[in-house]
Design an enzyme around this catalytic site. Structure first.
Site, mmCIF file in Angstrom:
data_model
loop_
_atom_site.group_PDB
_atom_site.id
_atom_site.type_symbol
_atom_site.label_atom_id
_atom_site.label_comp_id
_atom_site.label_asym_id
_atom_site.label_seq_id
_atom_site.Cartn_x
_atom_site.Cartn_y
_atom_site.Cartn_z
ATOM 1 C CG ASP A 16 -1.581 -30.762 0.042
ATOM 2 O OD1 ASP A 16 -1.322 -30.051 1.021
ATOM 3 O OD2 ASP A 16 -1.233 -30.477 -1.123
ATOM 4 C CG ASP A 18 -1.994 -24.182 -0.448
ATOM 5 O OD1 ASP A 18 -2.895 -23.465 -0.896
ATOM 6 O OD2 ASP A 18 -1.596 -24.134 0.723
ATOM 7 C CG HIS A 89 2.419 -15.367 7.035
ATOM 8 N ND1 HIS A 89 1.489 -16.029 7.792
ATOM 9 C CD2 HIS A 89 2.520 -16.051 5.875
ATOM 10 C CE1 HIS A 89 1.062 -17.088 7.112
ATOM 11 N NE2 HIS A 89 1.675 -17.129 5.956
ATOM 12 C CB THR A 130 2.120 -26.548 5.540
ATOM 13 O OG1 THR A 130 2.061 -26.050 4.211
ATOM 14 C CG2 THR A 130 2.708 -27.924 5.514
ATOM 15 C CB THR A 131 -2.139 -23.390 3.748
ATOM 16 O OG1 THR A 131 -2.051 -22.052 3.253
ATOM 17 C CG2 THR A 131 -3.594 -23.735 3.957
#
Ligand code: XBP
Ligand code: MG
Length: 261
Positions: A16, A18, A89, A130-131
């Protein structure tokens, strides 16, 4: 199965980003969101405790929408809401890039050492996050050097799958690209949402916590640790996995042992 496979079943480690590779949330993503809000003339400000609650929603666009629903519902009347969130975003991503270029956010203990050891032992390394994909590049370039993205065999990030963690989709996507079974891999995660995603893809999962995730539920993890540890900065075990009693940092051999059980 070859006999070496029996002794060394681990073929890939799926990281992962973050909270796992680096503590990017509090001083990276959070101020980047706030800078974007300011640029858009919004009075919104995500302080540290509020951001901790918002982290239950993975993905920046999804997090902004959730915040609007909870705290600024007037914005729901916008006819261009999707596009507006997307452009807010995008502005956030630009600010995140700037923050990463300042290089103030280091890799977490043990990450660099483990990445290089895995590479030297021909164990594949992948990213499942997911970033936004660019954020992975910005972070890696800042902490591991210009071409460090090439160290990774597969990078799964952002909107490449429609459903973000805790859905397992990003892990399925990465496993498919690696052409490996989940039992040949380990996922390293920092959050409950990440753990749920990895477990739903049948991946043995090791957790390294941070201040935002320490209190979360990590049932089903192989072990829960403070971090990956270094010879000169040992990890603390938060779980009680007896395999790790005499271990002080995570290396390839320890990962091999963890997935054999
Ligand atoms: C954690 C996240 C991310 C970032 C924001 O991702 O939830 O959404 O906070 O990234 P992971 P974007 O731990 O899976 O790496 O704003 O680019 O979506
Ligand atoms: Mg994470």
């Amino acid at each position: 199965m070859h006999s070496t496979d029996k002794h060394n079943p681990l073929k890939a480690v799926l990281f992962d980003v973050d909270g796992t590779l680096a503590d990017t949330e509090q001083d990276g993503h959070r101020p980047a969101f706030n800078a974007a809000f300011q640029e858009f003339g919004l009075s919104w400000h995500w302080d540290i405790p509020l951001y901790g609650r918002l982290l239950q929603i993975t993905g920046g666009k999804e997090r902004i929408r959730f915040y609007i629903e909870q705290h600024a519902p007037k914005a729901l009347n916008r006819t261009d809401l999707d596009e507006w969130i997307a452009s807010l975003h995008k502005t956030k991503t630009r600010h995140f890039k700037k923050l990463m270029e300042q290089g103030d956010i280091p890799l977490r203990p043990g990450v660099k050492r483990l990445i290089h050891e895995l590479r030297s032992k021909n164990i594949k390394i992948a990213i499942a996050t997911t970033t936004t994909p660019e954020n992975v590049t910005y972070l890696l370039q800042s902490v591991l050097g210009k071409d460090s993205i090439d160290l990774f065999d597969v990078i799964g990030a952002g909107d490449i799958v429609p459903m973000k963690k805790p859905a397992p989709d990003i892990y399925f996507w990465v496993l498919e690209k690696l052409k490996l079974a989940p039992s040949q891999c380990i996922a390293i995660e920092d959050s409950e949402n990440g753990l749920l995603a990895a477990l739903a893809a049948d991946l043995p999962t090791l957790i390294t916590v941070n201040n935002y995730t320490r209190q979360q539920n990590f049932n089903g993890a192989l072990a829960v640790l403070s971090d990956l540890g270094e010879p000169e900065q040992n990890f603390t075990q938060i779980s009680d996995n007896p395999q790790l009693v005499d271990k002080h940092w995570i290396d390839a051999e320890t990962l091999q042992q963890l997935i054999k059980t």
